[in-house]
Write an enzyme that holds these catalytic residues in place. Structure first.
Site, short mmCIF file in Angstrom:
data_model
loop_
_atom_site.label_atom_id
_atom_site.label_comp_id
_atom_site.label_asym_id
_atom_site.label_seq_id
_atom_site.Cartn_x
_atom_site.Cartn_y
_atom_site.Cartn_z
N HIS A 163 0.65 -7.53 16.03
CA HIS A 163 -0.10 -6.29 16.31
C HIS A 163 -0.93 -5.93 15.08
O HIS A 163 -0.40 -5.84 13.96
CB HIS A 163 0.90 -5.18 16.65
CG HIS A 163 0.30 -3.82 16.65
ND1 HIS A 163 -0.90 -3.54 17.26
CD2 HIS A 163 0.71 -2.66 16.08
CE1 HIS A 163 -1.18 -2.27 17.07
NE2 HIS A 163 -0.22 -1.72 16.36
N ASN B 190 -6.69 -0.38 14.22
CA ASN B 190 -5.49 -0.48 15.07
C ASN B 190 -5.83 0.05 16.46
O ASN B 190 -6.05 1.25 16.63
CB ASN B 190 -4.36 0.35 14.43
CG ASN B 190 -3.07 0.32 15.24
OD1 ASN B 190 -3.05 -0.10 16.39
ND2 ASN B 190 -2.00 0.79 14.64
N CYS C 35 2.00 0.68 21.06
CA CYS C 35 1.39 -0.54 20.48
C CYS C 35 2.04 -1.82 20.99
O CYS C 35 1.45 -2.90 20.90
CB CYS C 35 1.46 -0.50 18.96
SG CYS C 35 0.63 0.91 18.25
N1 ACO Z 1 -7.05 8.20 1.93
C1 ACO Z 1 -6.64 8.46 0.68
N2 ACO Z 1 -5.36 8.70 0.39
C2 ACO Z 1 -4.47 8.69 1.40
C3 ACO Z 1 -4.84 8.42 2.71
C4 ACO Z 1 -6.19 8.17 2.97
N3 ACO Z 1 -6.66 7.90 4.21
N4 ACO Z 1 -3.73 8.45 3.48
C5 ACO Z 1 -2.71 8.73 2.67
N5 ACO Z 1 -3.15 8.88 1.42
C6 ACO Z 1 -2.40 9.22 0.22
C7 ACO Z 1 -1.10 9.89 0.52
O1 ACO Z 1 -1.29 11.28 0.73
C8 ACO Z 1 -0.33 9.60 -0.75
O2 ACO Z 1 -0.74 10.52 -1.73
P1 ACO Z 1 0.34 11.15 -2.75
O3 ACO Z 1 0.88 9.95 -3.50
O4 ACO Z 1 -0.50 12.06 -3.56
O5 ACO Z 1 1.35 11.82 -1.90
C9 ACO Z 1 -0.82 8.22 -1.15
O6 ACO Z 1 -2.05 8.03 -0.45
C10 ACO Z 1 0.14 7.11 -0.80
O7 ACO Z 1 0.56 7.32 0.53
P2 ACO Z 1 1.55 6.32 1.23
O8 ACO Z 1 1.88 6.84 2.58
O9 ACO Z 1 2.64 5.98 0.27
O10 ACO Z 1 0.59 5.06 1.36
P3 ACO Z 1 0.93 3.65 1.93
O11 ACO Z 1 0.60 2.63 0.95
O12 ACO Z 1 2.28 3.63 2.56
O13 ACO Z 1 -0.15 3.51 3.11
C11 ACO Z 1 -0.26 3.73 5.50
C12 ACO Z 1 -0.16 4.45 4.16
C13 ACO Z 1 -1.58 2.96 5.52
C14 ACO Z 1 -0.24 4.76 6.61
C15 ACO Z 1 0.92 2.75 5.64
O14 ACO Z 1 2.13 3.39 5.36
C16 ACO Z 1 0.97 2.16 6.98
O15 ACO Z 1 0.12 1.40 7.38
N6 ACO Z 1 2.04 2.43 7.74
C17 ACO Z 1 2.16 1.93 9.06
C18 ACO Z 1 1.66 2.99 9.94
C19 ACO Z 1 0.96 2.51 11.13
O16 ACO Z 1 0.34 1.48 11.17
N7 ACO Z 1 1.03 3.34 12.14
C20 ACO Z 1 0.31 3.07 13.31
C21 ACO Z 1 1.10 3.12 14.53
S1 ACO Z 1 2.53 2.19 14.48
C22 ACO Z 1 1.97 0.68 14.36
O17 ACO Z 1 0.92 0.40 14.86
C23 ACO Z 1 2.79 -0.27 13.62
#
Ligand code: ACO
Length: 347
Positions: free
Chosen positions: A254, A284, A114
């Site tokens: 980003h 993304n 990224c």
């Molecule tokens: N739909 C419904 N529920 C979901 C989904 C989904 N698509 N994805 C995860 N969940 C659930 C999880 O299983 C979890 O359930 P649980 O509590 O029963 O275990 C709950 O939602 C909360 O999950 P978290 O991971 O705590 O959710 P969070 O608020 O952190 O959001 C996310 C997750 C969107 C992935 C966030 O952490 C994020 O954006 N992280 C950055 C990751 C990223 O952008 N990566 C891309 C590459 S690197 C970059 O570009 C920066």
């Protein structure tokens, strides 16, 4: 002898025709439109069709960027294609793009995930300032849809396909003012596509275990590190260049998650109106995200010559960086308007 600087003279982007709204994932996974919007800010993304690939999207964006600047493909001295979803492993995506565009310059791929475009801009800046090249095309292009595990709701809803191109040319004033690049390879396993390289070729076992797809072990850790790393990178380039956050016209981080960008703006103490969030209809797009957002900001009339723009990226590696520049391209009323496809129906 006058100092030679690099400046961005044009930008353009290309998105696949197919728009995939969040509703699509409701039909294949235990997820909801509401969860995806609230947690990420994403409403839709574009996925490539059979005739679209990283090289076709990159070439489309690059051709438009050159056309907008009135520059011919033959007059470009270097092509850098930033991607982590290449056309093939051998040869480079840049080889296919160069051939499609009828260019003859040296061309290569750059993989900083990224953070690719920020890395690419820094390389292009150095080439131009050294006098090795006059015109450099830096393209971020990704087809992430082909490496997404559509059974993994924690990753597949986040990403989209697309390409953004920027043309850099020499100038007597900066242009690119300051860049910083960083990488922490001890975090390489956090976000990875395990199979498909030399360490783990694609075998039947790898396919069965879905190891040919992108995996993210700890989304929350990535989220936190994205905010802290991009904020420190921004602070570093601002300090080195002698500017304050208040001087920035537009911060383009980003586009991974709207909440990451809001948190970044808060850390920098920036007016939220100056922190661009343009993820709703694109998702993304990894290395393509900043040049796509830049092109769309230009087309929306958000950028004028002389504006200070701060860009920052973070991604797999973990790699990150920031680049501070003055926008030098003119306001152009003739550019196509930006359509909001986030409410569109899956075609
Ligand atoms: N739909 C419904 N529920 C979901 C989904 C989904 N698509 N994805 C995860 N969940 C659930 C999880 O299983 C979890 O359930 P649980 O509590 O029963 O275990 C709950 O939602 C909360 O999950 P978290 O991971 O705590 O959710 P969070 O608020 O952190 O959001 C996310 C997750 C969107 C992935 C966030 O952490 C994020 O954006 N992280 C950055 C990751 C990223 O952008 N990566 C891309 C590459 S690197 C970059 O570009 C920066």
């Amino acid at each position: 002898m006058t100092t030679r600087y690099a400046r961005i003279s044009s930008a353009a982007s290309a998105l696949p025709a197919r728009v995939v709204p969040n509703a699509y994932f409701e039909t294949i996974l235990d997820t909801s439109d509401q969860w995806i919007i609230e947690r990420t800010g994403i409403r839709a993304r574009h996925f490539s069709g059979a005739t679209e690939s990283t090289a076709t999207l990159a070439a489309d964006a690059a051709a438009q960027a050159m056309e907008r600047a009135g520059v011919s493909p033959q007059s470009v001295d270097m092509l850098i294609v930033c991607t982590c979803t290449p056309e093939r492993l051998i040869p480079s995506t840049a080889a296919f793009v160069q051939a499609r565009l009828g260019m003859s310059c040296p061309a290569f791929d750059l993989n900083a995930a990224c953070a690719g475009w920020v890395y690419g801009i820094s390389v292009a800046d150095a080439q131009i300032r050294a006098g090795t090249a006059d015109r450099v095309l830096v393209v971020g292009a990704e087809v992430l849809s082909r490496v997404l595990d559509m059974t993994d709701r924690t990753t597949c809803v986040l990403f989209g396909d697309g390409a953004g191109a920027t043309l850099l040319e020499p100038g007597e004033e900066p242009g690119i003012i300051e860049s910083m690049l960083a990488l922490d390879g001890t975090m390489a396993e956090v976000l990875t596509q395990p199979a498909g390289g030399t360490a783990e070729p694609v075998t039947e076992e790898a396919l069965k275990a879905r190891r040919n797809f992108l995996r993210m072990t700890d989304g929350q850790a990535v989220f936190k590190m994205a905010v802290t790393s991009m904020a420190s990178a921004c602070t570093e380039v601002l300090e080195k260049a002698g500017y304050a956050a208040a001087d920035i016209k537009l911060a383009i981080g980003h586009q991974a998650n709207a909440r990451i960008l809001t948190a970044l703006g808060k850390r920098l103490g920036m007016d939220p109106g100056r922190v661009l969030i343009d993820i709703a209809s694109v998702g993304n797009t990894s290395a393509a995200s900043i040049p796509i957002a830049l092109d769309r900001a230009w087309r929306r009339g958000l950028l004028e010559p002389g504006d200070l723009v701060l860009t920052a990226a973070f991604g797999a590696g973990m790699a990150w960086g920031a680049s501070l520049f003055r926008w030098t391209a003119p306001v152009r009323a003739d550019l196509p308007p930006v359509e909001d496809e986030s409410q569109a129906v899956d075609a």
